[in-house]
Write an enzyme that holds these catalytic residues in place. Structure first.
Site, PDB file in Angstrom:
ATOM      1  N   GLY A 127      19.344  -8.246  76.938  1.00 28.64           N
ATOM      2  CA  GLY A 127      19.059  -8.283  75.505  1.00 28.64           C
ATOM      3  C   GLY A 127      19.213  -6.914  74.895  1.00 28.64           C
ATOM      4  O   GLY A 127      19.835  -6.035  75.478  1.00 28.64           O
ATOM      5  N   ASN A 128      18.653  -6.746  73.721  1.00 24.54           N
ATOM      6  CA  ASN A 128      18.679  -5.425  73.080  1.00 24.54           C
ATOM      7  C   ASN A 128      17.409  -5.256  72.250  1.00 24.54           C
ATOM      8  O   ASN A 128      16.607  -6.175  72.142  1.00 24.54           O
ATOM      9  CB  ASN A 128      19.947  -5.259  72.236  1.00 24.54           C
ATOM     10  CG  ASN A 128      20.050  -6.312  71.156  1.00 24.54           C
ATOM     11  OD1 ASN A 128      19.242  -6.351  70.234  1.00 24.54           O
ATOM     12  ND2 ASN A 128      21.029  -7.213  71.286  1.00 24.54           N
TER      13      ASN A 128
END
Ligand code: C5P
Length: 415
Positions: free
Chosen positions: A211-212
């Protein structure tokens, strides 16, 4: 298209002799394209019948707090308050104005006014001396200070035989004032936005993901600002706990890039947007394989094979009509202008909002942002560091300028 096309108006009618003119108010609003739902106070029914207003509006008239006492059903004043783009009270008696000031809820109309999230407009109607009374003057001042728009009564002959100020504005003036006021308050009513926002999470197994750090805060601020200006917003959001509570924001929560693409394409297929804004930080890649359940430490692979995620914004832009205004975001390390210009054409955007993670206070995780609006090689507008809400206002100003040059691609009534 009528001047009030697609606008939803809750018309409150109260117990004044001017209530007989409500029939003409309803007819004028409906003729101008508005959808009208009438709420009458008990007093109003002694001056005009619900049948008249129901027939002219084409909708059932509401007046009782309880619909059916035996069955235990009530009239949903919250739903009525949320439904309307505006609540117009015409005629508004001194009694109703006082009830609004005090926040009383002893009839259906007053409860609708207490629940309404939308703006409120009143057209006072009463005898000269009641209108001039200090109580009424103070009440109107208090309501105006709260943002209620007041349509000034006319001066002339009154039902009491006196002459003076207090006659309800003529239905034609109510309609034109409402139209002008609508335009100033919510200039983008009838237009539609499709926004992607937040991060995406690409699962490795049931608990781990790629993810981020995107919070979804910038996209949420844009959705709320456009909804405040009257737009219907389809808001497709990856995992984010930033709230977007507004009747104009239709939020779909998703987790992965593929889910985001499917939800955004469904929204695009259901109603043509006038603007598409790709504010999401979509994960560029996802693991080729997702392990069922939670993999134990030993079961985790040494290497993870990755596959590209589709470019959601590029797909949406290609599928949307040319007249739709298309906005992308670009997160750069250092000066990303050249990359932003490339993204403009590669993704079919009209505008790329560039922000740099090397600018202090800008980008992921911050409540502030510093952006450049990249329109093309000859036009790049630079902005100061400001809150994400203020960046949303700048972007909404740009969107508004673009959209007001043409009619909505699809009005809500055509949905
Ligand atoms: O190519 P890059 O990720 O820098 O582009 C950013 C812009 O493209 C953003 O507007 C983002 O929402 C959008 N995007 C997308 N789908 C992807 C990657 C980026 O919609 N897979």
């Amino acid at each position: 298209m009528g001047s009030l096309s697609g606008r939803r108006i809750v018309l409150g009618v109260t117990g004044s002799i001017a209530a007989y003119k409500s029939a003409l108010v309803v007819r004028g609003l409906v003729k101008a394209g508005a959808e009208v739902r009438v709420v009458m106070t008990p007093g109003a029914k002694t001056f005009i019948t619900p049948l008249t207003l129901g027939t002219l509006s084409g909708n059932p008239v509401h007046s009782a707090l309880t619909e059916d006492v035996e069955a235990g059903t009530w009239t949903d004043h919250v739903e009525l308050g949320l439904w309307g783009d505006v609540v117009l009270v015409a005629p508004a008696t001194a009694h109703t104005l006082a009830g609004m000031v005090e926040g009383r809820g002893d009839n259906l109309l007053l409860t609708v006014l207490l629940s309404a999230k939308c703006p409120v407009v009143v057209a006072p109607a009463m005898d000269r001396d009641m209108f001039l009374h200090a109580a009424t003057t103070e009440n109107l001042e208090k309501l105006a200070a709260r943002g209620v728009h007041i349509i000034d009564p006319d001066t002339g002959e009154l039902a009491s035989g006196l002459t003076g100020k207090g006659r309800m504005a003529e239905p034609e003036r109510i309609r034109t004032e409402l139209t002008t006021w609508f335009k100033s308050q919510a200039p983008l009513i009838g237009y539609r936005a499709l926004i992607t926002s937040g991060p995406t999470q690409e699962p490795l197994d049931a608990v781990r993901y790629l993810g981020n750090r995107s919070s979804g805060r910038q996209g949420a601020a844009i959705a709320l600002e456009l909804a405040k200006r009257g737009m219907q917003v389809d808001y497709i959001c990856g995992p984010s706990d930033i709230p977007t509570d507004h009747p104009g924001v239709h939020r779909v929560d998703v987790t992965t890039a593929l889910e985001m693409k499917a939800a955004a394409e469904a929204a695009l297929g259901a109603a043509t947007p006038d603007v598409i804004i790709g504010a999401a930080a979509v994960a560029d890649v996802r693991p080729r394989m997702t392990i069922d359940g939670k993999a134990s430490k030993g079961e985790l692979p040494d290497t993870i094979e990755l596959v590209d995620n589709p470019d959601i914004l590029a797909h949406l832009n290609a599928a949307a009509p040319d007249a739709c205004y298309k906005v992308g975001f670009a997160l750069a390390h250092g000066d990303g202008r050249a990359a932003a210009l490339r993204k403009l054409s590669a993704k079919g955007c009209d505008l790329v909002v560039l922000n740099s993670i090397t600018d202090k206070g800008a980008g992921f995780g911050h409540t502030t942002n510093r952006v450049d609006f990249v329109h093309g090689p000859d036009r790049i507008d630079s902005f100061e560091l400001k809150t994400k809400e203020a960046v949303a206002v700048d972007l909404a100003d740009e969107v508004q300028q673009q959209l007001l040059e043409r009619p909505p691609l699809l009005t809500p009534l055509d949905d």
